[in-house]
Design an enzyme around this catalytic site. Structure first.
Site, short mmCIF file in Angstrom:
data_model
loop_
_atom_site.label_atom_id
_atom_site.label_comp_id
_atom_site.label_asym_id
_atom_site.label_seq_id
_atom_site.Cartn_x
_atom_site.Cartn_y
_atom_site.Cartn_z
N ARG A 55 0.85 -1.21 0.00
CA ARG A 55 0.00 0.00 0.00
C ARG A 55 0.88 1.25 0.00
NH1 ARG A 55 -1.92 2.21 4.55
NH2 ARG A 55 -2.26 0.18 5.50
N TYR A 108 -13.72 17.99 -16.10
CA TYR A 108 -14.12 16.59 -16.26
C TYR A 108 -15.33 16.35 -15.35
CZ TYR A 108 -13.94 11.52 -15.95
OH TYR A 108 -14.27 10.19 -15.98
N ASP A 180 -4.91 19.33 -14.32
CA ASP A 180 -5.18 17.98 -14.81
C ASP A 180 -4.74 17.98 -16.27
OD1 ASP A 180 -6.33 15.75 -16.02
OD2 ASP A 180 -8.14 15.82 -14.78
N LYS A 205 -6.28 7.22 -20.00
CA LYS A 205 -6.48 7.80 -21.32
C LYS A 205 -5.23 7.65 -22.19
CE LYS A 205 -10.32 8.71 -19.28
NZ LYS A 205 -10.61 9.97 -18.63
C1 PLP Z 1 -10.98 10.32 -17.37
C2 PLP Z 1 -10.58 11.59 -16.76
C3 PLP Z 1 -10.46 11.71 -15.36
C4 PLP Z 1 -10.79 10.56 -14.43
O1 PLP Z 1 -9.91 9.50 -14.57
P1 PLP Z 1 -10.29 7.98 -14.21
O2 PLP Z 1 -9.04 7.26 -14.54
O3 PLP Z 1 -11.48 7.59 -15.03
O4 PLP Z 1 -10.62 7.95 -12.74
C5 PLP Z 1 -10.05 12.91 -14.86
N1 PLP Z 1 -9.78 13.97 -15.65
C6 PLP Z 1 -9.90 13.89 -16.98
C7 PLP Z 1 -9.59 15.10 -17.79
C8 PLP Z 1 -10.31 12.72 -17.58
O5 PLP Z 1 -10.44 12.67 -18.91
#
Ligand code: PLP
Length: 390
Positions: A55, A108, A180, A205
């Site tokens: 962890r 998001y 992000d 992604k």
């Molecule tokens: C998909 C996404 C998230 C969330 O990520 P997960 O891996 O699905 O938890 C956060 N920010 C953006 C811009 C995203 O495209």
């Protein structure tokens, strides 16, 4: 090493002292043996380096963390079980009751929900504004302001946020900046090198890139990430599995060539859509018609694989279009090898109220395309036949 080589080589060296494996091995063990009681005590006190319990960290996950830090040109990265886990941890570590956060008003879907509806339950004041409007931004800032949070390009309208301008303001008031960077991973965009404190990724992604894993990352300086690790990460427990870490390490090796192909394809699709008689409007920062084309050129290397567009004929026409594609897959997510199509109002942005969607400019006829690495002729042919059916 240059970035594309780092994406292949960082984290491999010494990851397997027994067999000198060419790729980082998967260590599934949850716990690690101490030679004796004294050594256990030394490792727990941090006086001796070494893995204790998975962890906290794991050799495969740590190999990935080293590669992710190198990717953004930062000192330290933490891998998490999802992008949302990285976002949750960053927000709850740096903010406490009585603090306030300024975030861009287009985020998001999950992040919008977390910041807009969950943070206020913990006594954190939230300002959701257009952060590109620096007058409004400075008006929101007071002595309780601890964080400025945004994504660029935004989802799904591909609006560009001026990173340098916001970093300047944040530095003036000594406020933490969090970006992000999921929609523009390096070498497309380097927010940390531009002065942003914390960079977050959904590894699900572009970085994973194959629609086969869920993961996230928090990246920044040792000064910012070490306390986050010691005081929050190990207790919240958002740890990534070593099996996932292995897949992300593999995804990273081809990140640059995938991004290059996705961007080339998306540019061609954007130009095709812009000329199509059944398309009202195209949103893509690589098009000269994008209102922030110059800003995108200034802070990004290429505009990426995601674009959106309004179909003539409203939602019904949009619904027909997403049902008519054959090779392109009707699914949410982005940044993968296969092209994906989706309808934000009923899918990714359905958590928003109709009023919130309207304020964000997300109409019912908006379609989002995340272009993959297929042959461009096949993508255009698929879209052409789908448009003929509406
Ligand atoms: C998909 C996404 C998230 C969330 O990520 P997960 O891996 O699905 O938890 C956060 N920010 C953006 C811009 C995203 O495209």
């Amino acid at each position: 090493m240059k970035s594309s080589s780092k994406n292949i080589h960082i984290g491999v060296h010494k990851s397997d002292p027994y067999f000198n494996s060419v790729v980082p091995p998967i260590y599934p063990s949850s716990t690690y043996r101490f030679a004796n009681a004294h050594e256990g005590a030394l490792r727990f006190s941090g006086k001796k380096k070494g893995v204790i319990y998975s962890r906290f960290t794991n050799p495969t996950v740590y190999a990935l963390e080293k590669r992710l830090a190198a990717l953004e040109g930062a000192e330290r990265a933490l891998a998490t079980s999802s992008g949302m886990a990285a976002i949750m941890l960053t927000l709850l570590h740096f903010l406490k009751s009585g603090d306030s956060i300024v975030a861009h008003n287009v985020l998001y879907g999950g992040t919008y929900e977390f910041i807009g509806r969950i943070l206020p339950r913990y006594g954190i004041k939230v300002h959701l504004i257009n952060v590109n409007d620096t007058t409004s931004l400075e008006k929101c800032i007071d002595k309780t302001t601890k964080m400025i949070y945004f994504e660029t390009p935004t989802n799904p309208l591909l609006e560009i946020i001026d990173i340098a301008k916001i970093v300047n303001i944040a530095k003036k008031y000594k406020i933490l900046t969090v970006v992000d960077n999921t929609f523009a991973p390096p070498p497309m965009q380097y927010p940390h090198k531009m002065g942003v404190d914390i960079v977050i990724h959904s590894l699900t992604k572009y970085i994973g890139g194959h629609s086969d894993l869920i993961g996230g990352a928090i990246i920044g300086s040792l000064e910012k990430i070490s306390p986050l690790y010691l005081h929050s990460y190990i207790f919240f427990g958002p740890t990534m599995s070593p099996f996932t870490a292995f897949l992300v390490l593999r995804g990273l090796t081809t990140l640059e060539i995938r991004l290059k192909k996705q961007t080339e394809n998306a540019e061609k699709v954007a130009k095709f859509l812009e000329k199509h008689s059944k398309v009202e409007k195209v949103y893509y920062p690589g098009l000269v018609s994008h209102p922030q084309y110059d800003l995108a050129k200034k802070q990004m290397n290429g505009a990426g694989g995601v674009l959106s567009f309004e179909v003539k004929g409203g939602y019904q026409a949009g619904e027909k279009l997403v049902n008519a594609v054959k090779m392109i897959t009707l699914a949410v997510s982005l940044g993968a090898v296969e092209s994906l199509i989706e309808h934000p109002a009923s899918m990714t942005h359905s958590e928003l109220t109709p009023d919130e969607r309207k304020k964000s400019g997300i109409s019912d006829s908006l379609i989002r395309l995340a272009i993959g690495i297929e042959d461009i002729a096949d993508i255009i042919e698929d879209l052409t036949q789908a448009f003929q059916k509406i």
